[in-house]
Structure formats: structure tokens, C-alpha cells
Motif scaffolding. Structure first.
Motif, PDB file in Angstrom:
ATOM      1  N   UNK A 204       0.818  -1.223   0.000  1.00  0.00           N
ATOM      2  CA  UNK A 204       0.000   0.000   0.000  1.00  0.00           C
ATOM      3  C   UNK A 204       0.845   1.263   0.000  1.00  0.00           C
ATOM      4  N   UNK A 205       2.161   1.130  -0.126  1.00  0.00           N
ATOM      5  CA  UNK A 205       3.023   2.306  -0.163  1.00  0.00           C
ATOM      6  C   UNK A 205       3.503   2.776   1.191  1.00  0.00           C
ATOM      7  N   UNK A 206       3.233   2.036   2.241  1.00  0.00           N
ATOM      8  CA  UNK A 206       3.763   2.379   3.562  1.00  0.00           C
ATOM      9  C   UNK A 206       5.118   1.703   3.759  1.00  0.00           C
ATOM     10  N   UNK A 207       5.884   2.226   4.734  1.00  0.00           N
ATOM     11  CA  UNK A 207       7.217   1.716   5.033  1.00  0.00           C
ATOM     12  C   UNK A 207       7.192   0.994   6.369  1.00  0.00           C
ATOM     13  N   UNK A 208       7.851  -0.150   6.431  1.00  0.00           N
ATOM     14  CA  UNK A 208       8.059  -0.843   7.701  1.00  0.00           C
ATOM     15  C   UNK A 208       9.547  -0.755   8.051  1.00  0.00           C
ATOM     16  N   UNK A 209       9.835  -0.358   9.298  1.00  0.00           N
ATOM     17  CA  UNK A 209      11.193  -0.256   9.823  1.00  0.00           C
ATOM     18  C   UNK A 209      11.330  -1.197  11.009  1.00  0.00           C
ATOM     19  N   UNK A 210      12.401  -1.981  11.033  1.00  0.00           N
ATOM     20  CA  UNK A 210      12.632  -2.885  12.162  1.00  0.00           C
ATOM     21  C   UNK A 210      13.471  -2.186  13.224  1.00  0.00           C
ATOM     22  N   UNK A 211      13.147  -2.464  14.493  1.00  0.00           N
ATOM     23  CA  UNK A 211      13.843  -1.860  15.628  1.00  0.00           C
ATOM     24  C   UNK A 211      14.274  -2.954  16.591  1.00  0.00           C
TER      25      UNK A 211
ATOM     26  N   UNK B  51       8.398  -3.760  15.126  1.00  0.00           N
ATOM     27  CA  UNK B  51       8.371  -3.244  13.762  1.00  0.00           C
ATOM     28  C   UNK B  51       7.410  -2.066  13.767  1.00  0.00           C
ATOM     29  N   UNK B  52       7.807  -0.961  13.126  1.00  0.00           N
ATOM     30  CA  UNK B  52       6.929   0.198  13.036  1.00  0.00           C
ATOM     31  C   UNK B  52       6.553   0.428  11.575  1.00  0.00           C
ATOM     32  N   UNK B  53       5.357   0.989  11.370  1.00  0.00           N
ATOM     33  CA  UNK B  53       4.840   1.249  10.018  1.00  0.00           C
ATOM     34  C   UNK B  53       4.478   2.725   9.899  1.00  0.00           C
TER      35      UNK B  53
ATOM     36  N   UNK C  57       3.629   1.309  16.145  1.00  0.00           N
ATOM     37  CA  UNK C  57       3.963  -0.114  16.273  1.00  0.00           C
ATOM     38  C   UNK C  57       3.066  -0.969  15.377  1.00  0.00           C
ATOM     39  N   UNK C  58       3.716  -1.833  14.607  1.00  0.00           N
ATOM     40  CA  UNK C  58       3.007  -2.743  13.701  1.00  0.00           C
ATOM     41  C   UNK C  58       2.991  -4.165  14.257  1.00  0.00           C
ATOM     42  N   UNK C  59       4.098  -4.596  14.848  1.00  0.00           N
ATOM     43  CA  UNK C  59       4.182  -5.870  15.570  1.00  0.00           C
ATOM     44  C   UNK C  59       5.249  -5.694  16.639  1.00  0.00           C
TER      45      UNK C  59
END
Length: 539
Positions: free
Chosen positions: A321-328, A348-350, A373-375
Motif C-alpha cells: 500500500x506504499x507504507x514503510x516498515x522499519x525494524x527496531x 516493527x513500526x509502520x 507499532x506494527x508488531x
């Protein structure tokens, strides 16, 4: 001079007080670790508490004994030398102070030289550190009391014994080695060409239109590699200020989905200082003609700040969908934060490309939770890939000693760390009694012993049709790339690749030409290109 009978009694007192300190410290370490889980709401049955304590007595205690025997032997030897200047009744206090101070200095030294920020997990907190020091001091006081009460340090003539006749000799510490059995590499018909060499700890690779490549170097440089394999001599200018230390530095570079029009890229990196740092995400416009970034804007900064220089995550991926996920990452010393929705650590943040938060994020409407937060429940995710054909996000993360995981990410799900893991701490201690827990997602694949996964690609090229649709998992510790196939039951390793190179693989990518590209994690790292053996070499 030979050790006298009284000297042997002194040695026995030294040994039993040392063993007492080791056992008590081990039990304290276990209970402090379990207390940290209980504070997250985890229920720990008595049977699991006893099993964890017994495990740590067998596996953690020998490691702690090796560490403590050094500090205890030196500190008590110093106290023996100073006791003649101290009034008899205060001598136990002298030995106690020496034991506690010796352990404190030893822990500081070990933490300074060990790869992880804190070797002994119990000492992460002030309370845990004080408990360990008090136990050492108790042992020292008991040893000092025995010395004072029995006058072991008097020789046959009634005078002080010479140091050579009363020295406490310690056995050499055993070096503990984790053995990692590695399967043989399959006989694949490929050739590995070197595209670029001399990169300083390269971390991430991205492809631009026309075959140009961008490579990040962990110390904080962004390099441009031309389509013909030429490395631009000077790094790209205008990067953000990067905190580079240990595992901290510049991480991923991700071109915008419309890069050909917008020239926009995204960079993940560590920012701040050793005492207070974050994982940050910035966007900028890449001016290829001038080799510089313009319009640099920080769009995300993790919360809260942490100290140390380990476990940042840092991987980026576009969703459909064009969003970005970044792992932390969890910051290593902050592992319980991975279970708290009030912290970004271990999640993981979105985000949308402008840094705003998608309204359909799973915790966007939850009071008190961080909406990005995504997960959550992750340790240190260093592989992310989005499979558009099956609309699934896949990740892998580092476990401690064992417990590396491949996961299918669903929004809002809890992936368990540190409540659930197949691994144990680097000292041999149990992190948790549980390998499964209600409400926490099991991995698709678990690697025990650990391979230290880093870099993840979904192969969708034409050069290796037998790899089509498989995952390629880079490994640092195992020095290999594993080809992994998803199955109805989870995932399985179907082939082990590139073991003959004997290098640490940091990133794995499928190129637009169908070749596989690899980055090696070395002070003089390489960008490698893997093609079928029959294909002509890159010109």
C-alpha cells in the motif's frame, strides 16, 4: 616454601566461600530474570522456576565461577596483604569490601571488552548489580572471618607467614566455546564475481533505475556503484549525523517507489550518543549529478532513548500500500521493552513516507500505546522482505545462543521475545522457561544453534529458475547463505550456499538482472555478484 596444613585449611575456606558465592549468585540471577518476566504479566509455575534454577546451576554457574574466581582470588589476595594493617575485628569487613569491589571492577572490565553491552544479565539493573556485589561481599566476609579467627597466617615461629607460603592458587579458567555444526554446501552451478572491494563494513544494497547501486557503510557513508561496477571514489555528501559505534551506524538505504520521478531515498541509522541514542529514519532527495543529498528530513525517531551500542534492527521494506516498515532492535539490555507497547524497542513500526502514522495501524486507537507499532516481541530483526504475490511480510531476527527465527508478520501480533525463545543467554543462563506461550506467535523456522541471520531476499529472477520463490537468508556467524522454502507447516532449509567463501554475509539481494548480490561484513568488505557458471563475466 611449601604450603602448610594451615595453608591448606585456608585454601579450603577460600574454595567453599567461592562456591557459596557462585551458587547464591546463580540463584539470584535466575530469580531476577524470572522477576523481569513476571513484571510483564507472565505466569511462571513453580515447576518451571525449579527447572530454570537447575538449568542455570548446570550451565550458567560454571561461566560465573570462572569470572568470579579471578576477581575473588585477586581481591582476597590483596586483602590478605593488607590485613596486618587492620584491627582484627575489622578484618572481615576488609575482605568483604575487597570482594565486592573486585567483582564490580571485573564486571565493568568484562562489559567493556565483551561484544554484548552487559554479559551478566542480572547486572543490567541497579538492584541486580547490588545483589551480586553483596553476595560477593558476604563470601569475602566469611573468608575474612575464618582468616581472623583461626590465625591461619601465623607460621611456626609465631610471625606473619611469607606470602609464598600462603598464596591461594587458582585453576586456569576454561575457555567456553559454542560449537556450531554446519552442513556442507550443495553443489550448485554458480559463479561468484567480485564487483567492488574495499568497502568498510557495508550494510545495505539498493538498486536504482539503469543498474546503478547504492551501498551503505556502517561508519556513516553512502557509496554509489555504477552499472559497470565502478565505485565512485567519494561518498555521497549531505548524510545525517550518524552515531557509529559497535553495532550502531548507518543501516538501510531504500529508494522511493517513484524514485525515477522523485529522486527520493530513505535512510535508517543510529542517532544520538552512547549514553542516549535512538534508531532514526530520514528522507532526502538524491542529486546524482552532484552526488549529494538535499532536503534531508528526519521522519521518525524511536522512543525511548537507550544507552549502549547494540541491537538496532534498521531494516526497511515497502508494503503493497506504499507504507514503510522499519525494524527496531531491543537494545540488548532492554529486552523486556519488546513486550511493552509504550516502547518502540523490539518492534516493527509502520509509517507513511512523510512520517505520518497510518490510521489502520493495529494500535493507532489504543490508549497508551505507541501508534507506530506494527508488531512487537522481537529481539533484533535484520531481515525484511515483502512478498507481493502472496501479500505477506516476512522477517528474520537474531536469537541469543540459538533461537534465531523466521516469522510471517501479521499486524498487531506478539512474537514472544523475551518471554518465548528457543535460545539461551550467552552465559548459558536461561532467559525464559518458555519455548511457547499463549497469545504469542511461533516462528516458521528456528535456527538452533544460531546462524546470526542478516539480510533476506525473495528470489524472483530468471537466472536460477530452481530458486524461484525461495528465500535467501544471509548468515554472519555461520558464514553462509541458506535457501529456505516456505511450506504448509512453516519453512525448511533446502540448500546451504557459498560456504566456500568463508565470509560473514550482511546483505542479500535479487538484482534486476536476476543475479544474486551479496555484501560481506568486513573492514574491507566486498560487493559480490552470483550468476550461473556459464554466464559471461561482468565487464
Amino acid at each position: 616454601m611449601l604450603i602448610t596444613a594451615k595453608g591448606y585449611k585456608l585454601l579450603l575456606h577460600f574454595i567453599w566461600t567461592l562456591l557459596l558465592a557462585v551458587v547464591l549468585s546463580t540463584l539470584a540471577q535466575t530469580q531476577l530474570n524470572l522477576l523481569a518476566l513476571q513484571q510483564l504479566g507472565v505466569v511462571i509455575p513453580a515447576s518451571e522456576r525449579w527447572a530454570t534454577s537447575w538449568h542455570d546451576i548446570r550451565h550458567f554457574a560454571p561461566v560465573y565461577a570462572a569470572l568470579l574466581s579471578v576477581s575473588y582470588g585477586i581481591s582476597q589476595g590483596v586483602a590478605l596483604g593488607l590485613r596486618r594493617f587492620i584491627v582484627l575485628r575489622w578484618q572481615p569487613a576488609l575482605f568483604a569490601l575487597a570482594a565486592g569491589s573486585g567483582l564490580w571492577c571485573t564486571l565493568l572490565l568484562v562489559n567493556a571488552v565483551a561484544p554484548m553491552p552487559t554479559l551478566i544479565a542480572a547486572s543490567r539493573s541497579l538492584m541486580g548489580m547490588l545483589v551480586l556485589l553483596l553476595i560477593a561481599a558476604l563470601a569475602g566476609a566469611l573468608f575474612g572471618r575464618a582468616v581472623a579467627a583461626k590465625s591461619y597466617l601465623q607460621n611456626s615461629r609465631g610471625g606473619p607467614a611469607r606470602p609464598t607460603s600462603t598464596a591461594v592458587w587458582l585453576l586456569p579458567c576454561l575457555l567456553l566455546t559454542v560449537l556450531n555444526t554446519e552442513p556442507a554446501s550443495a553443489n550448485s552451478d554458480y559463479r561468484v564475481d567480485t564487483v567492488v572491494q574495499g568497502l568498510e563494513h557495508p550494510w545495505s544494497l539498493a538498486f536504482l533505475p539503469g543498474g546503478t547501486m547504492l551501498v551503505t557503510e556502517r561508519p556513516g557513508r553512502l557509496r554509489l556503484v555504477h552499472a559497470d561496477g565502478r565505485l565512485e571514489p567519494e561518498p555521497i555528501a549531505g548524510l545525517p549525523e550518524v552515531f557509529a559505534s559497535g553495532q550502531a551506524g548507518l543501516f538501510e538505504v531504500l529508494p522511493a517507489q517513484d524514485f525515477a520521478r522523485s529522486q527520493q531515498i530513505f535512510l535508517s541509522y543510529a542517532c544520538g550518543s552512547r549514553r542516549a541514542n535512538h534508531s532514526c529514519l530520514a528522507s532526502a532527495r538524491l542529486d546524482l549529478s552532484r552526488l549529494e543529498l538535499t532536503g534531508l528530513t528526519e521522519i521518525f525517531r524511536s522512543y525511548p532513548a537507550k544507552s549502549g551500542n547494540a541491537h538496532y534492527g534498521g531494516r526497511l521494506v515497502w508494503l503493497g500500500d506504499g507504507s514503510i516498515v522499519l525494524s527496531l532492535g531491543d537494545g540488548f539490555d532492554y529486552r523486556e521493552e519488546a513486550q511493552r507497547l509504550t516502547s518502540h524497542l523490539g518492534s516493527l513500526v509502520r509509517l507513511w513516507p512523510d512520517g505520518t502514522i497510518p490510521a489502520d495501524n493495529p494500535f493507532a486507537a489504543k490508549r497508551g500505546a505507541l501508534a507506530e507499532i506494527y508488531s512487537y516481541g522481537h529481539r533484533n530483526v535484520q531481515g525484511l522482505v515483502y512478498d507481493s504475490a502472496n501479500n505477506q511480510l516476512l522477517s528474520h531476527e537474531h536469537g541469543p545462543r540459538g533461537g534465531d527465527e523466521l516469522n510471517r508478520i501479521e499486524p498487531g501480533r506478539n512474537y514472544g521475545w523475551p518471554v518465548v525463545t528457543q535460545g539461551i543467554d550467552y552465559t548459558g543462563a536461561r532467559i525464559t522457561p518458555f519455548t511457547a506461550y499463549q497469545g504469542m506467535e511461533p516462528p516458521l523456522l528456528d535456527w538452533t544453534p544460531s546462524i546470526a541471520p542478516s539480510g533476506l531476499a525473495l528470489y524472483q529472477g530468471d537466472l536460477f529458475p530452481q530458486w524461484q520463490g525461495d528465500l535467501l537468508v544471509g548468515a554472519l556467524a555461520a558464514r553462509q547463505v541458506q535457501r529456505v522454502r516456505l511450506t504448509s507447516q512453516g519453512a525448511e532449509v533446502v540448500e546451504v550456499l557459498f560456504t566456500e567463501l568463508q565470509v560473514r554475509f550482511r546483505d542479500v539481494r535479487t538484482g534486476p538482472d536476476g543475479a544474486v548480490y551479496l555484501l560481506t561484513d568486513e573492514p574491507q568488505g566486498h560487493l559480490l555478484r552470483v550468476v550461473p557458471a556459464a554466464l559471461p563475466a561482468m565487464q
